[in-house]
Write a protein that holds these residues in place. Structure first.
Motif, PDB file in Angstrom:
ATOM      1  N   PRO A  89       1.954   3.910   2.015  1.00 58.25           N
ATOM      2  CA  PRO A  89       1.891   4.117   3.474  1.00 58.25           C
ATOM      3  C   PRO A  89       1.847   5.603   3.840  1.00 58.25           C
ATOM      4  N   LYS A  90       1.266   5.847   4.973  1.00 58.30           N
ATOM      5  CA  LYS A  90       1.317   7.203   5.517  1.00 58.30           C
ATOM      6  C   LYS A  90       2.670   7.345   6.200  1.00 58.30           C
ATOM      7  N   MET A 149       2.826  13.210   9.165  1.00 63.41           N
ATOM      8  CA  MET A 149       1.654  13.606   9.940  1.00 63.41           C
ATOM      9  C   MET A 149       0.467  14.025   9.097  1.00 63.41           C
ATOM     10  N   PHE A 194      -7.579   5.518  17.819  1.00 63.08           N
ATOM     11  CA  PHE A 194      -8.531   5.793  16.739  1.00 63.08           C
ATOM     12  C   PHE A 194      -9.367   7.038  17.062  1.00 63.08           C
ATOM     13  N   ILE A 233       0.832  -1.218   0.000  1.00 65.07           N
ATOM     14  CA  ILE A 233       0.000   0.000   0.000  1.00 65.07           C
ATOM     15  C   ILE A 233       0.859   1.257   0.000  1.00 65.07           C
ATOM     16  N   TYR A 288      -1.978   2.981  11.216  1.00 61.15           N
ATOM     17  CA  TYR A 288      -1.505   4.329  10.894  1.00 61.15           C
ATOM     18  C   TYR A 288      -1.236   4.441   9.399  1.00 61.15           C
ATOM     19  N   MET A 289      -0.532   3.428   8.869  1.00 62.71           N
ATOM     20  CA  MET A 289      -0.177   3.474   7.452  1.00 62.71           C
ATOM     21  C   MET A 289      -1.420   3.431   6.575  1.00 62.71           C
ATOM     22  N   ARG A 290      -2.465   2.846   7.089  1.00 66.06           N
ATOM     23  CA  ARG A 290      -3.718   2.808   6.334  1.00 66.06           C
ATOM     24  C   ARG A 290      -4.557   4.064   6.568  1.00 66.06           C
ATOM     25  N   GLY A 291      -4.014   4.984   7.324  1.00 72.43           N
ATOM     26  CA  GLY A 291      -4.722   6.253   7.526  1.00 72.43           C
ATOM     27  C   GLY A 291      -5.814   6.172   8.560  1.00 72.43           C
ATOM     28  N   LEU A 292      -5.840   5.099   9.349  1.00 71.31           N
ATOM     29  CA  LEU A 292      -6.894   4.972  10.359  1.00 71.31           C
ATOM     30  C   LEU A 292      -6.529   5.721  11.632  1.00 71.31           C
ATOM     31  N   ILE A 293      -5.246   6.021  11.784  1.00 68.74           N
ATOM     32  CA  ILE A 293      -4.786   6.733  12.977  1.00 68.74           C
ATOM     33  C   ILE A 293      -4.214   8.067  12.539  1.00 68.74           C
ATOM     34  N   HIS A 294      -4.531   9.032  13.290  1.00 70.90           N
ATOM     35  CA  HIS A 294      -4.310  10.439  13.062  1.00 70.90           C
ATOM     36  C   HIS A 294      -2.979  10.825  13.733  1.00 70.90           C
ATOM     37  N   GLY A 295      -2.392  11.924  13.324  1.00 65.60           N
ATOM     38  CA  GLY A 295      -1.238  12.437  14.073  1.00 65.60           C
ATOM     39  C   GLY A 295       0.030  11.650  13.834  1.00 65.60           C
ATOM     40  N   VAL A 318      -3.324   7.527   0.611  1.00 62.84           N
ATOM     41  CA  VAL A 318      -2.792   6.690   1.683  1.00 62.84           C
ATOM     42  C   VAL A 318      -3.695   5.482   1.907  1.00 62.84           C
ATOM     43  N   GLY A 319      -3.063   4.328   1.995  1.00 63.50           N
ATOM     44  CA  GLY A 319      -3.823   3.113   2.265  1.00 63.50           C
ATOM     45  C   GLY A 319      -4.259   2.378   1.009  1.00 63.50           C
TER      46      GLY A 319
END
Lengths: 435, 336, 338
Positions: free
Chosen positions: A8-9, A12, B99, A6, B42-49, A69-70
């Motif tokens: 990745p993020k 921030m 989350f 994927i 996080y990498m999937r954008g489910l977690i912020h910051g 992202v994702g």
């Protein structure tokens, strides 16, 4: 099951990433942890490692492409695993969108209210009161700084609009004085001299009238158009009750708005000087130049005894000694002058009204109004003339003037320079009017 | 002979019951899997910051907390997920917090950097380097003043040892003989700046004599070594003899935060430390001493894996806080 | 109605410092969780002799001298508050709180929120504040706006001995951190103080002189300067209404708005630097409120000069509002000259 690769993020605030380059070509073998592709962010390039060992297939993003992202960018198949159709149909996990902000802590959205007119200034309470009374603000003369319409202006307008019993006009704070006179209706007296160009509006001082301008008028250019205003309870103006300087200024604004159709030059002496200064502050766009001769309002000190004496005097004999204080040289005031002045003051009601005005404006022999702030604000060319032997208003009050004001402090001259030395004053004013 | 072999047995295996040791292993796996799960989310954008992962430091967190009860307090750091789990937090509520959910430990107001669980004595992670040091001293002061037999463990990193708060806190703990144990998790880098560069002394424990307290440096990836150092420090604190400083030498496998590009350390260095995996070491130790067999160890890991999966699911299903409640929890009364 | 009016039968005269000490003594007596912490508050009695002899009465375990460690000391107080004590932490000068901003602003103010309401920090920070002592730039500042800008803190500024006691007892009863700014020039001021325990509510301002010509909102020593100005104006027939703000955060909107609706004129007087100060906030809240439609003049502010507090006594006086300044601006407002 192939392993999903994927976007990745890695930062921030990252919502998507730009795939910069693949380090492994489609169909090639890659080891877990080896560099697989690079992402370019606005900060830096970043290497992404392979999440599994195997062969890279179904590469979905070409270099330069931006991917959310994702979202999957490729898949890694284990050695020997059958490569089927691209599993891209599989939906990427739905990003949990932040809840909409509607209903969040209240955010005040400013409402821009168009001003009633470009020039109009009014305090919020004045606007509200005018609205409630159904009055047009534009029809109300503002007497506050820069012509701002204040509560009292609207209240006065409301009072005029609703005929009230005359007693309502009696000033509440004034000491119980013998009220032997009644205020008269009608506008202040205005006289004019025809001429060319921008007219000069002239406002005389306390206990004087427009006749007092005659020596100066002769020293001014013949073609200069003149507009003279008699103060209330002075000259040919009707008697008016005046509770204080602001009220007096309000009356002057009303008459000024009538006579000053276009721009004017403005000249005032003593109390008239203070009023000219207030007018210049209230109606700055209409006043081309301002000339002040020993103006009131620039300090507390004033010869209260002389003022009261003049206002009270009922004969030439009681008037003449006070008049002598007006000039630097005792001989400056002749008996004939005193007689003429007394002739203009024969009406006891006028004298009573002037005494009441003196008590309101100069209680306890003090100038109860302060115009130094207005003087600071004056932006048009301004001239100030003061006699260094002025016994009524000390010439040092002239020092309140900001640097832009042209100051002329005349030696051997008292409180009435326009009578004591009309030639000099006429030359100074004339030059000032020509710019 | 018997005595000799006893002495070759690591401290932890002598000190704790098999059930306790198994639980310790479970928590170490739980920390690792929790953080991997968080990283993935996080990498999937489910977690912020952002978040600061402690993968590679699990022994330090769990061994430090072995002898603490729920009444004992800890203050934690921005790299505090491990401390939180070691102290007994539930990973479901931790994921929920990550989350941003109402069911999270901080009702979605704190996130990873402020994760706390006051009921198990965790006074909270802290976004300020060194922020927890004086607070831990204050907690110890409360225990002493109110005559409670509690101790406070203050986790901090090598970066914090150069903050003024560190020096002020250690000094006060010492002059008042407070029951607090300062546990430095020296993972060698304060963000990118190495402790070797930034710290005048060789070991951070060398600072202890300046504050008249014992200081020891131990292998932070050796569960038993950490547990033994804490055992002594806690006993000293409970006996009213004052504070101690324990330095656990360890290493974070991941970057400082999710934005780290790892420019300041080499792959060789990272790989070398990954070879000293504290979980693998502890697991092998337990198997070698017969506390667990391979299958038992697998079962422990599977348990942790299932807890993480369930925790993520719980977090995903949980409700978000209402945006109208943005000022809730500022003061005792809502929305002051 | 606050308590001191009700208990006037028991009024005695105490100084502002004595009133604060009495509040602390009451707290120490009635609650074993209360501890005093600070530099030189023990045998020395505090830099301004506010703690005085409390160490003799309550011992060094309850009246704790801290090392000169503002950051650490404040943090210890925060940690103690978080776990069950109720510390009153004294800074020798409010200026030194700058050393402890981390613990006050990042920790004490935010812990309840960051932890989702699962913890509380009932700590009180006492801060001797303000200019007029010749102590110059680092010992004379007025930081109430700094702390007033932080959600999670409550900020009070007592102006009289009775208020100093009542607000401190209120701060102690509050489950959240409270910053008390005590004005150094007021410590010796005497005034009636009720005996026993009472509370001056946080978040409530007081109209200390009624009037209808102009509203003057002031706090701490500025209340006294405003009252002095108001007395002079009254001789001229101008009745100024003086509001003692008492609490900077949360502001008492109702009292301020009601007064401005009555007078139509607002003058904010505060010792902190004028720009972005407490008066800026009061001006804004009035301008945004229903009182806007009652304003009959631009709102005026008198605040500290845009300079550090100077040493020279004339400069020092000139750097903060004085009574004649208040008198002048209030007069201009009342007369419609602004």
């Amino acid at each position: 099951m192939p392993v999903e690769v994927i976007m990745p993020k890695v930062d921030m605030d990252m919502a998507s990433g730009k795939l910069a380059v693949w380090h492994v070509a489609e169909g090639e073998v890659v080891k877990k942890g080896a560099a697989l592709f690079d992402i370019e962010t606005d900060k830096a390039a970043m290497e992404v490692e392979a999440p599994a060992t195997g062969r890279l297939h179904h590469v979905l993003a070409a270099p330069g492409e931006t991917v959310a992202v994702g979202r999957p960018v490729a898949f890694i198949y284990a050695e020997g695993e059958a490569v089927g159709a691209s599993p891209v149909a599989v939906e990427a996990p739905k990003t949990e969108a932040p809840a909409p902000l509607a209903g969040a802590a209240p955010v005040v959205v400013a409402t821009i209210i168009a001003p009633d007119s470009a020039d109009l200034r009014a305090t919020p309470v004045a606007r509200r009161l005018a609205r409630e009374a159904g009055l047009e603000l534009a029809a109300i003369a503002g007497t506050g700084p820069r012509g701002r319409i204040q509560r009292a202006d609207v209240e006065a307008a409301v009072a005029r609009a609703q005929p009230a019993p005359a007693v309502a006009e009696a000033p509440v704070t004034a000491p119980a004085a013998p009220i032997s006179w009644e205020p008269h209706p009608g506008d202040l007296n205005v006289t004019t001299r025809k001429g060319v160009g921008v007219p000069l509006v002239m406002i005389h001082g306390f206990a004087a009238d427009s006749h007092g301008w005659r020596p100066l008028e002769e020293a001014l250019p013949k073609e200069q158009a003149l507009i003279r205003i008699d103060l209330p309870s002075h000259g040919r103006s009707p008697l008016k009750r005046v509770g204080g300087f602001a009220e007096l200024a309000r009356l002057m604004v009303q008459v000024f708005d009538k006579v000053a159709e276009g721009p004017v030059h403005l000249l005032g002496h003593s109390l008239g000087g203070g009023l000219a200064l207030a007018l210049a502050d209230i109606r700055p766009r209409q006043v081309r130049t301002l000339s002040l001769i020993a103006p009131a309002g620039l300090g507390p000190e004033i010869d209260g005894a002389a003022l009261n004496g003049i206002a009270r005097a009922s004969s030439v004999d009681s008037l003449a000694p006070w008049l002598k204080r007006l000039t630097a040289r005792p001989g400056g005031i002749s008996h004939d002058f005193a007689k003429a002045a007394m002739l203009a003051r024969l009406d006891p009601a006028l004298r009573e009204a002037q005494q009441e005005m003196a008590r309101a404006l100069f209680p306890d022999g003090v100038q109860a109004f302060d115009l130094t702030a207005a003087l600071e604000r004056v932006a048009m060319p301004a001239l100030m003339i003061w006699g260094r032997d002025d016994h009524i208003l000390p010439w040092k009050q002239a020092l309140a003037a900001p640097g832009e004001v042209a100051l002329h402090l005349l030696r051997g001259i008292g409180h009435v320079p326009q009578m004591e030395d009309p030639a000099t004053v006429g030359a100074l004013v004339g030059r000032h009017l020509r710019g | 002979m018997m005595r000799d072999s006893q002495e070759n047995i690591p401290f932890a295996l002598r000190q704790f019951t098999p059930a306790q040791l198994r639980e310790a292993l479970r928590k170490m796996h739980l920390i690792r899997l929790f953080e991997e799960g968080a990283e993935e989310s996080y990498m999937r954008g489910l977690i912020h910051g952002t978040m600061h992962l402690s993968i590679g430091q699990e022994a330090s967190a769990v061994a430090t907390c072995m002898e603490l009860t729920d009444a004992d307090k800890i203050t934690s750091t921005h790299r505090g997920h491990g401390h939180c789990i070691a102290k007994g937090a539930d990973v479901g509520r931790m994921f929920a917090e990550f989350f941003g959910k109402e069911t999270g430990y901080c009702h979605g107001r704190g996130g990873s950097m402020h994760i706390a669980d006051v009921k198990t004595g965790n006074l909270g992670a802290n976004g300020i380097v060194g922020g927890g040091l004086p607070i831990a001293v204050g907690a110890a002061l409360t225990a002493k003043r109110l005559g409670r037999e509690e101790v406070t463990v203050c986790f901090f990193g090598d970066g914090a040892n150069n903050e003024g708060a560190f020096h002020e806190a250690l000094n006060m703990a010492a002059i008042w003989k407070l029951p607090v144990i300062f546990v430095c998790e020296n993972n060698r880098y304060g963000m990118s700046t190495s402790a070797a560069y930034a710290t005048a002394v060789k070991n951070i424990a060398d600072r202890a004599p300046a504050y008249a307290m014992p200081g020891v440096t131990v292998d932070g990836n050796d569960f038993s070594a950490v547990a033994e150092a804490l055992h002594e420090a806690i006993a000293r604190a409970r006996a009213g003899e004052g504070p101690s400083l324990v330095e656990n030498l360890t290493y974070r496998w991941r970057g400082h935060s999710k934005s780290d590009r790892n420019r300041y350390r080499t792959k060789d260095e990272i790989e070398e430390w990954m070879g000293r995996d504290p979980i693998a070491r502890f697991r092998a130790e337990l198997i070698a001493h017969g506390v667990l067999d391979e299958a038992g160890a697998e079962a422990v890991e599977a348990e942790a894996r299932a807890a993480v999966a369930a925790g993520i699911e719980f977090a995903r299903q949980s409700p978000a806080p209402g945006v109208g409640d943005v000022t809730k929890f500022v003061h005792a009364e809502a929305a002051a | 109605m606050n308590a001191q009016v009700q208990i006037d039968a028991q009024l005695r005269e105490l100084s502002y410092a004595e009133a604060i000490r009495e509040a602390m003594a009451i707290a120490l007596e009635s609650d074993p969780a209360v501890v005093l912490m600070g530099e030189d508050i023990g045998t020395y009695g505090g830099a301004f002799q506010v703690t005085g002899d409390l160490i003799d009465r309550f011992g060094p375990e309850r009246v704790m001298d801290t090392p000169i460690s503002e950051l650490g000391g404040a943090g210890v107080a925060v940690g103690a508050a978080l776990t069950g004590l109720k510390p009153i932490f004294e800074f020798q000068f409010s200026d030194f709180a700058a050393l402890a901003m981390e613990q006050i602003v990042n920790q004490a103010a935010k812990l309840r929120y960051m932890l989702g309401g699962e913890a509380e920090v009932p700590v009180v920070f006492r801060m001797p504040s303000g200019s007029g002592t010749g102590a110059a730039a680092q010992h004379s500042q007025s930081f109430e706006a700094w702390f007033g800008h932080v959600p999670g803190l409550k900020v009070v500024q007592p102006s009289t001995p009775a208020e100093a006691k009542g607000l401190l007892l209120a701060a102690l009863a509050d489950p959240d951190p409270v910053v008390v700014f005590e004005h150094k020039l007021l410590y010796k001021m005497k005034g009636p103080v009720p005996a026993g325990h009472y509370i001056t509510p946080i978040g409530k301002a007081a109209v200390v002189r009624p009037g209808n010509a102009v509203t003057i909102v002031a706090s701490a020593i500025m209340v006294h300067r405003a009252l002095e100005a108001a007395a002079k104006l009254a001789a001229e027939g101008i009745e100024a209404e003086v509001i003692d703000l008492r609490t900077v955060r949360p502001l008492d909107r109702e009292t301020i708005i009601a007064s401005v609706k009555k007078t139509g004129k607002l003058l904010c007087v505060y010792e902190g630097v004028r720009t972005l100060g407490v008066g800026a906030e009061i001006s804004a809240l009035v301008a945004e409120s229903e009182a806007f439609d009652y304003l009959d003049a631009p709102i005026q502010r008198l605040g500290g000069a845009e300079a550090p507090i100077p040493y020279n006594p004339d400069l020092e006086r000139a750097a903060v509002p004085q009574s004649p300044d208040i008198e002048r601006v209030a007069r201009q407002l009342a007369k419609g000259e602004v």
